[in-house]
Motif scaffolding. Structure first.
Motif, PDB file in Angstrom:
ATOM      1  N   LEU A  29       0.814  -1.223   0.000  1.00  0.00           N
ATOM      2  CA  LEU A  29       0.000   0.000   0.000  1.00  0.00           C
ATOM      3  C   LEU A  29       0.846   1.271   0.000  1.00  0.00           C
ATOM      4  CD1 LEU A  29      -2.583  -1.203   2.660  1.00  0.00           C
ATOM      5  CD2 LEU A  29      -3.172  -0.544   0.310  1.00  0.00           C
ATOM      6  N   GLY A  30       2.169   1.104   0.108  1.00  0.00           N
ATOM      7  CA  GLY A  30       3.047   2.271   0.175  1.00  0.00           C
ATOM      8  C   GLY A  30       2.910   3.017   1.484  1.00  0.00           C
ATOM      9  N   LEU A  31       2.577   2.303   2.533  1.00  0.00           N
ATOM     10  CA  LEU A  31       2.349   2.900   3.850  1.00  0.00           C
ATOM     11  C   LEU A  31       3.616   2.841   4.689  1.00  0.00           C
ATOM     12  CD1 LEU A  31       0.435   3.958   6.113  1.00  0.00           C
ATOM     13  CD2 LEU A  31      -0.114   1.572   6.597  1.00  0.00           C
ATOM     14  N   GLU A  32       4.011   3.957   5.255  1.00  0.00           N
ATOM     15  CA  GLU A  32       5.169   4.007   6.140  1.00  0.00           C
ATOM     16  C   GLU A  32       4.806   3.323   7.459  1.00  0.00           C
ATOM     17  OE1 GLU A  32       7.966   7.309   8.417  1.00  0.00           O
ATOM     18  OE2 GLU A  32       6.694   7.936   6.730  1.00  0.00           O
ATOM     19  N   GLU A  33       5.462   2.211   7.763  1.00  0.00           N
ATOM     20  CA  GLU A  33       5.096   1.400   8.928  1.00  0.00           C
ATOM     21  C   GLU A  33       5.136   2.188  10.230  1.00  0.00           C
ATOM     22  OE1 GLU A  33       6.951  -2.372   9.446  1.00  0.00           O
ATOM     23  OE2 GLU A  33       6.767  -2.939   7.332  1.00  0.00           O
ATOM     24  N   ALA A  34       6.099   3.091  10.353  1.00  0.00           N
ATOM     25  CA  ALA A  34       6.294   3.810  11.614  1.00  0.00           C
ATOM     26  C   ALA A  34       5.080   4.647  12.019  1.00  0.00           C
ATOM     27  CB  ALA A  34       7.529   4.702  11.516  1.00  0.00           C
ATOM     28  N   LYS A  35       4.222   4.968  11.053  1.00  0.00           N
ATOM     29  CA  LYS A  35       3.037   5.776  11.369  1.00  0.00           C
ATOM     30  C   LYS A  35       1.921   4.950  12.018  1.00  0.00           C
ATOM     31  CE  LYS A  35       3.640   9.118   7.605  1.00  0.00           C
ATOM     32  NZ  LYS A  35       3.967  10.250   8.485  1.00  0.00           N
ATOM     33  N   VAL A  36       1.955   3.638  11.797  1.00  0.00           N
ATOM     34  CA  VAL A  36       0.807   2.800  12.146  1.00  0.00           C
ATOM     35  C   VAL A  36       0.581   2.626  13.648  1.00  0.00           C
ATOM     36  CG1 VAL A  36      -0.284   0.549  11.801  1.00  0.00           C
ATOM     37  CG2 VAL A  36       0.958   1.640   9.930  1.00  0.00           C
ATOM     38  N   PRO A  37       1.621   2.394  14.475  1.00  0.00           N
ATOM     39  CA  PRO A  37       1.352   2.218  15.910  1.00  0.00           C
ATOM     40  C   PRO A  37       0.566   3.373  16.524  1.00  0.00           C
ATOM     41  CG  PRO A  37       3.592   1.565  15.416  1.00  0.00           C
ATOM     42  CD  PRO A  37       3.050   2.193  14.167  1.00  0.00           C
ATOM     43  N   GLU A  38       0.898   4.593  16.142  1.00  0.00           N
ATOM     44  CA  GLU A  38       0.186   5.761  16.673  1.00  0.00           C
ATOM     45  C   GLU A  38      -1.282   5.750  16.231  1.00  0.00           C
ATOM     46  OE1 GLU A  38       0.431  10.669  16.565  1.00  0.00           O
ATOM     47  OE2 GLU A  38       2.077   9.455  15.748  1.00  0.00           O
ATOM     48  N   LEU A  39      -1.523   5.342  14.976  1.00  0.00           N
ATOM     49  CA  LEU A  39      -2.899   5.269  14.477  1.00  0.00           C
ATOM     50  C   LEU A  39      -3.691   4.207  15.242  1.00  0.00           C
ATOM     51  CD1 LEU A  39      -2.317   5.430  10.594  1.00  0.00           C
ATOM     52  CD2 LEU A  39      -2.748   7.322  12.184  1.00  0.00           C
ATOM     53  N   PHE A  40      -3.045   3.084  15.529  1.00  0.00           N
ATOM     54  CA  PHE A  40      -3.721   2.004  16.259  1.00  0.00           C
ATOM     55  C   PHE A  40      -4.074   2.443  17.679  1.00  0.00           C
ATOM     56  CE2 PHE A  40      -3.572  -1.737  19.072  1.00  0.00           C
ATOM     57  CZ  PHE A  40      -4.616  -2.463  18.526  1.00  0.00           C
ATOM     58  N   ILE A  41      -3.112   3.031  18.379  1.00  0.00           N
ATOM     59  CA  ILE A  41      -3.368   3.479  19.752  1.00  0.00           C
ATOM     60  C   ILE A  41      -4.476   4.529  19.773  1.00  0.00           C
ATOM     61  CG2 ILE A  41      -2.395   4.681  21.750  1.00  0.00           C
ATOM     62  CD1 ILE A  41      -1.407   1.823  21.420  1.00  0.00           C
ATOM     63  N   SER A  42      -4.437   5.449  18.821  1.00  0.00           N
ATOM     64  CA  SER A  42      -5.477   6.474  18.726  1.00  0.00           C
ATOM     65  C   SER A  42      -6.845   5.836  18.506  1.00  0.00           C
ATOM     66  CB  SER A  42      -5.151   7.439  17.582  1.00  0.00           C
ATOM     67  OG  SER A  42      -6.150   8.417  17.449  1.00  0.00           O
ATOM     68  N   SER A  43      -6.884   4.761  17.710  1.00  0.00           N
ATOM     69  CA  SER A  43      -8.137   4.059  17.436  1.00  0.00           C
ATOM     70  C   SER A  43      -8.665   3.366  18.688  1.00  0.00           C
ATOM     71  CB  SER A  43      -7.930   3.028  16.327  1.00  0.00           C
ATOM     72  OG  SER A  43      -7.472   3.640  15.144  1.00  0.00           O
ATOM     73  N   VAL A  44      -7.770   2.775  19.458  1.00  0.00           N
ATOM     74  CA  VAL A  44      -8.166   2.119  20.715  1.00  0.00           C
ATOM     75  C   VAL A  44      -8.724   3.158  21.692  1.00  0.00           C
ATOM     76  CG1 VAL A  44      -7.314   0.883  22.753  1.00  0.00           C
ATOM     77  CG2 VAL A  44      -6.554   0.197  20.461  1.00  0.00           C
ATOM     78  N   GLU A  45      -8.060   4.299  21.782  1.00  0.00           N
ATOM     79  CA  GLU A  45      -8.538   5.376  22.669  1.00  0.00           C
ATOM     80  C   GLU A  45      -9.919   5.857  22.230  1.00  0.00           C
ATOM     81  OE1 GLU A  45      -4.708   7.793  24.326  1.00  0.00           O
ATOM     82  OE2 GLU A  45      -5.075   7.956  22.181  1.00  0.00           O
ATOM     83  N   TRP A  46     -10.103   6.013  20.940  1.00  0.00           N
ATOM     84  CA  TRP A  46     -11.390   6.490  20.401  1.00  0.00           C
ATOM     85  C   TRP A  46     -12.496   5.490  20.715  1.00  0.00           C
ATOM     86  CZ3 TRP A  46     -15.340   5.715  16.843  1.00  0.00           C
ATOM     87  CH2 TRP A  46     -16.015   6.848  16.366  1.00  0.00           C
ATOM     88  N   ALA A  47     -12.191   4.193  20.543  1.00  0.00           N
ATOM     89  CA  ALA A  47     -13.174   3.143  20.852  1.00  0.00           C
ATOM     90  C   ALA A  47     -13.516   3.134  22.337  1.00  0.00           C
ATOM     91  CB  ALA A  47     -12.625   1.776  20.424  1.00  0.00           C
ATOM     92  N   ASN A  48     -12.507   3.318  23.189  1.00  0.00           N
ATOM     93  CA  ASN A  48     -12.760   3.355  24.633  1.00  0.00           C
ATOM     94  C   ASN A  48     -13.658   4.527  24.999  1.00  0.00           C
ATOM     95  OD1 ASN A  48     -11.200   1.088  25.140  1.00  0.00           O
ATOM     96  ND2 ASN A  48      -9.342   2.257  25.601  1.00  0.00           N
ATOM     97  N   ARG A  49     -13.416   5.685  24.360  1.00  0.00           N
ATOM     98  CA  ARG A  49     -14.252   6.871  24.650  1.00  0.00           C
ATOM     99  C   ARG A  49     -15.690   6.627  24.203  1.00  0.00           C
ATOM    100  NH1 ARG A  49      -9.684   9.792  22.888  1.00  0.00           N
ATOM    101  NH2 ARG A  49     -10.613  10.156  20.836  1.00  0.00           N
ATOM    102  N   PHE A  50     -15.850   6.003  23.033  1.00  0.00           N
ATOM    103  CA  PHE A  50     -17.198   5.703  22.547  1.00  0.00           C
ATOM    104  C   PHE A  50     -17.939   4.794  23.524  1.00  0.00           C
ATOM    105  CE2 PHE A  50     -19.833   2.475  20.403  1.00  0.00           C
ATOM    106  CZ  PHE A  50     -20.902   3.289  20.031  1.00  0.00           C
TER     107      PHE A  50
END
Length: 408
Positions: A379-400
């Motif tokens: 996908l041409g995705l820089e791997e280093a960006k993904v952990p932050e996106l995942f943690i942000s997603s977990v936080e968002w789900a917890n808030r929901f």
């Protein structure tokens, strides 16, 4: 972040989440390296706990973390809160008096001791006496061994955890054998009974889901659909007026919400609320995982050249476990939903422009780092960006989920 971290839920007998095992690897590695386990766990603690916060990773549940011999002997565990972690001792560790003393010290201070991938061997006996939880890999052991382990353990205070439980049948089997905790993806599998129809309230919810996601639905139709269900209207306005949006003026009507947020955002929230209602009789983790996937896909969109399709990637995630919520075959459900063919194709594992993104999300979620790296490269995705996106997603789900519990 210098460490990639995912998580796998651990359930109790009631299928409520007791904790999460943290799955991780260092940046630049293809997989977990046992020879560099000290650094991997140290980086996990430094990055994930100190910089991010344990709450963000586990929602206040226990984090099961692998500890090497060196980390045990250097008292690294004592920097972590004892009520929020479980210290996992790997089966590869060299057991001697020093390791036993370190574990005894942790036990005396109130830390939870877990033996991982356990097999009965004389050298483990001192640790068995200290263990709070003993994990048994259901993929590596025969049925007779699983029963024998529970019977032979000479520690009445230890509970057994069945690991790699992938089907409902395996869960029921482990339960009957006396296991108290369960780890694996059994919870995400639907219990399909041939010829059974959807229950009344789930069928009603499903019809709303169909109507609200129709591509030709306009503002007036969406407003009418939502207003028809008083509970849905109430919850939607509660969400929108929460601190998550921070509007200065109160949103007082569905029409006002549509104007302020736009139709796509309202559709997103309606879908979340409806799916939460559908899963009222299911383990919370199904909904949590669905919301994490949805947000993860939405946040990933700009980094894979799909900024204009973030709403589709959100829906892809939110519908990815709808079969487990309804106990109905995924293909039958998807066929009845008015969503794009690309979303349907990805969810069914068929050729689709979203398939690689979906597989990227799933491989990261499961800690399948080889597959994750392969899809990221594709996908041409820089791997280093993904952990932050995942943690942000977990936080968002917890808030929901926190917000949802507050409006019930």
């Amino acid at each position: 972040m210098d460490v990639f971290v995912a998580r796998q839920p651990i359930f109790n007998k009631q299928q409520r989440v007791f904790g999460y095992e943290l799955l991780y690897r260092l940046a630049g590695q293809d997989r977990y390296d046992f020879h560099d386990g000290d650094r991997a766990t140290s980086e996990l603690i430094a990055n994930s706990f100190i910089l991010i916060g344990l709450e963000a990773l586990t929602g206040g549940k226990r984090a099961f973390i692998n500890f090497t011999r060196n980390l045990l002997l250097t008292d690294t565990a004592f920097i972590l809160p004892k009520d929020l972690v479980a210290i996992e001792i790997l089966e590869t560790i060299e057991v001697d008096g020093h390791v036993v003393d370190a574990c005894r010290k942790l036990k005396q201070e109130g830390y939870l001791i877990v033996l991982d991938d356990f097999m009965f061997k004389p050298r483990f006996e001192p640790l068995v006496q200290l263990a709070d939880i003993i994990k048994v890999d259901f993929k590596k052991t025969a049925i007779e061994q699983r029963i024998e382990f529970v019977r032979k353990a000479r520690n009445d205070k230890a509970s057994f955890l069945a690991e790699k439980v992938e089907t409902r049948e395996e869960f029921e089997e482990a339960l009957s054998m006396g296991y108290s905790f369960f780890q694996g993806y059994f919870f995400s599998k639907p219990v399909v009974v041939q010829g059974r129809d959807l229950s009344g309230y789930k069928l009603n919810y499903f019809h709303i889901l169909q109507e609200v996601n129709r591509p030709d639905a306009d503002f007036e139709q969406i407003e009418r659909i939502i207003k028809r269900d008083v509970a849905l209207s109430y919850k939607l306005l509660k969400y929108i007026n929460s601190a998550a949006y921070g509007f200065r003026t109160k949103i007082s009507s569905i029409k006002h919400a549509l104007v302020m947020l736009g139709m796509q955002e309202v559709k997103k929230w309606v879908s979340l609320i409806i799916l939460r209602g559908m899963g009222a009789d299911k383990p919370d983790e199904i909904m949590i995982s669905s919301v994490v996937r949805a947000r993860f896909g939405e946040l990933t969109a700009p980094f894979v050249g799909m900024s204009d399709r973030s709403a589709d990637l959100f829906l892809m995630g939110i519908f990815s476990m709808i079969d487990a919520l309804l106990d109905y075959p995924l293909s039958s459900i998807i066929d009845e939903l008015p969503i794009s063919d690309d979303i349907k194709g990805a969810l069914l594992g068929q050729d689709s422009c979203y398939l690689d993104v979906f597989q990227l999300l799933i491989s990261y979620e499961k800690g399948d780092w080889n597959s994750f790296s392969r899809f990221a490269a594709k996908l041409g995705l820089e791997e280093a960006k993904v952990p932050e996106l995942f943690i942000s997603s977990v936080e968002w789900a917890n808030r929901f989920l926190d917000l949802e519990r507050g409006v019930l």
